[in-house]
Write a protein that holds these residues in place. Structure first.
Motif, mmCIF file in Angstrom:
data_model
loop_
_atom_site.group_PDB
_atom_site.id
_atom_site.type_symbol
_atom_site.label_atom_id
_atom_site.label_comp_id
_atom_site.label_asym_id
_atom_site.label_seq_id
_atom_site.Cartn_x
_atom_site.Cartn_y
_atom_site.Cartn_z
ATOM 1 N N TYR A 1 2.594 32.140 77.161
ATOM 2 C CA TYR A 1 3.567 32.189 76.059
ATOM 3 C C TYR A 1 3.309 31.055 75.074
ATOM 4 N N GLN A 2 3.131 29.863 75.619
ATOM 5 C CA GLN A 2 2.912 28.705 74.737
ATOM 6 C C GLN A 2 1.599 28.844 73.965
ATOM 7 N N ARG A 3 0.575 29.341 74.645
ATOM 8 C CA ARG A 3 -0.730 29.508 73.986
ATOM 9 C C ARG A 3 -0.623 30.482 72.804
ATOM 10 N N ARG A 4 0.185 31.519 72.981
ATOM 11 C CA ARG A 4 0.258 32.560 71.948
ATOM 12 C C ARG A 4 1.296 32.286 70.872
ATOM 13 N N ASN A 5 2.309 31.499 71.200
ATOM 14 C CA ASN A 5 3.418 31.321 70.255
ATOM 15 C C ASN A 5 3.610 29.885 69.791
ATOM 16 N N SER A 6 2.763 28.969 70.299
ATOM 17 C CA SER A 6 2.797 27.543 69.907
ATOM 18 C C SER A 6 4.164 26.894 70.117
ATOM 19 N N ILE A 7 4.915 27.400 71.076
ATOM 20 C CA ILE A 7 6.197 26.764 71.435
ATOM 21 C C ILE A 7 6.367 26.958 72.939
ATOM 22 N N PRO A 8 6.768 25.917 73.676
ATOM 23 C CA PRO A 8 6.983 26.106 75.122
ATOM 24 C C PRO A 8 8.074 27.150 75.368
ATOM 25 N N LEU A 9 7.902 27.926 76.410
ATOM 26 C CA LEU A 9 8.871 28.986 76.717
ATOM 27 C C LEU A 9 10.272 28.423 76.912
ATOM 28 N N ASP A 10 10.387 27.277 77.608
ATOM 29 C CA ASP A 10 11.745 26.738 77.849
ATOM 30 C C ASP A 10 12.432 26.370 76.537
ATOM 31 N N CYS A 11 11.654 25.878 75.552
ATOM 32 C CA CYS A 11 12.255 25.557 74.236
ATOM 33 C C CYS A 11 12.709 26.836 73.536
ATOM 34 N N ALA A 12 11.876 27.881 73.623
ATOM 35 C CA ALA A 12 12.229 29.167 72.989
ATOM 36 C C ALA A 12 13.504 29.729 73.612
ATOM 37 N N ILE A 13 13.612 29.640 74.948
ATOM 38 C CA ILE A 13 14.820 30.124 75.638
ATOM 39 C C ILE A 13 16.033 29.277 75.221
ATOM 40 N N ALA A 14 15.842 27.945 75.196
ATOM 41 C CA ALA A 14 16.944 27.040 74.852
ATOM 42 C C ALA A 14 17.454 27.292 73.427
ATOM 43 N N ASN A 15 16.521 27.583 72.496
ATOM 44 C CA ASN A 15 16.908 27.826 71.099
ATOM 45 C C ASN A 15 17.661 29.138 70.930
ATOM 46 N N ASP A 16 17.463 30.064 71.880
ATOM 47 C CA ASP A 16 17.933 31.433 71.662
ATOM 48 C C ASP A 16 19.106 31.839 72.541
ATOM 49 N N THR A 17 19.499 30.956 73.464
ATOM 50 C CA THR A 17 20.587 31.313 74.387
ATOM 51 C C THR A 17 21.597 30.164 74.384
ATOM 52 N N SER A 18 22.700 30.341 75.093
ATOM 53 C CA SER A 18 23.697 29.261 75.100
ATOM 54 C C SER A 18 24.478 29.271 76.407
#
Length: 315
Positions: free
Chosen positions: A283-300
């Protein structure tokens, strides 16, 4: 590689079940306590906790969790608390229902699990629903989709690394011939995908690429809107490069206008004990953002805390 972090000093299952019971009592539920326990226990440990809970309180932990929790957090905790075979059986059954019908979920379970895990999921399915997964998939699908999915859920592949290169060369030629003829639903093409070991299939598809100058999925993109061809391409990706498949599911789930919590929850809860670490790297290789950061930004809230704990990143 799993992302799940289990403490080296574990309380007994009875102590864990007492703490969970405590989390349900008093004014309001103690979600933090539930997360601190369940998000740090593996499948075998969660099973023991459920048994201890039933023995001590005469009640089903899943039912009590269901009563105490709500929305996406509830679904994530319930899916996670099931053991992997039960969870796959539940997800597969849900995917055969009219309102929640999803051929992709059936395909995912059939192609990304090991032979023994798929076998256990089918046993759990029969135990719970008194029918076989194969018969439900056959009943709820039609045409080419049925022709592909039934053999995929019926298979018990060889799991070793041995590869027969002569066979790989002849089957690469056979696949190329069928695709050139647009015979996408050909029996031999489906047989190769449904029965060969993942190592053998990988060798065949590498040979295909080498000999014909194109990845097989490129040649199967003739009609991007055709559902059967899409399933065929996804089956190939799942069998040969599951991390790439899952990282794409996560990207689509997180990057939608609203998050697709069902897909996000499914991937995190089903993969945390298996290969979520590799999926995160992909995920990080393809999207240049760690998966945990992407999850944290998108959920609550508790949902976010729980998913991050399963992904190995507590607050």
């Amino acid at each position: 590689m799993a992302t799940l972090k289990v403490p080296s000093q574990l309380p007994s299952p009875t102590e864990d079940s007492e703490q969970l019971r405590k989390a349900f009592q008093g004014w309001g539920t103690n979600e933090g306590l539930i997360i601190s326990i369940l998000a740090h226990r593996n499948g075998a440990q969660r099973k023991l906790i459920r048994e201890a809970y039933a023995a001590t309180y005469g009640e089903d932990l899943l039912k009590d969790l269901d009563k105490e929790l709500s929305s996406d957090f509830e679904r994530a905790v319930l899916l996670w608390t099931l053991d992997p075979a039960e969870r796959d059986a539940f997800l597969a059954n849900e995917a055969t229902k009219k309102m929640t019908s999803n051929n992709w979920v059936i395909l995912e379970i059939a192609t990304t699990r090991s032979s023994i895990d798929l076998f256990k999921a089918k046993q759990a399915y029969q135990g719970r629903f008194k029918r076989s997964l194969e018969e439900d998939v056959a009943y709820h699908t039609t045409g080419d989709v049925r022709k592909l999915l039934v053999p995929l859920v019926s298979t018990f592949r060889y799991e070793g690394d041995e590869v027969n290169m002569t066979l790989a060369k002849s089957e690469a030629k056979l696949l190329h011939k069928k695709i050139a003829e647009k015979a996408y639903n050909d029996d031999d093409l489906i047989r190769i995908l449904a029965t060969r070991s993942k190592a053998q299939l990988g060798a065949t598809l590498n040979q295909y690429n080498k000999e014909f100058g194109n990845a097989i999925n490129k040649d199967l993109k003739t009609d991007p809107k055709d559902e059967y061809l899409k399933l065929l391409r996804v089956a190939i990706k799942c069998l040969t490069y599951p991390e790439k498949y899952f990282s794409k599911v996560l990207r689509l789930a997180i990057n939608k206008m609203g998050t697709d919590e069902w897909d996000l929850t499914r991937v995190v809860t089903t993969r945390a004990e298996f290969n979520l670490q590799q999926i995160s790297e992909e995920y990080q290789r393809r999207n240049s953002i760690p998966l945990d950061c992407a999850i944290a930004n998108d959920t609550s809230g508790d949902y976010k805390s729980f998913l991050l704990a399963l992904a190995g990143h507590d607050h």
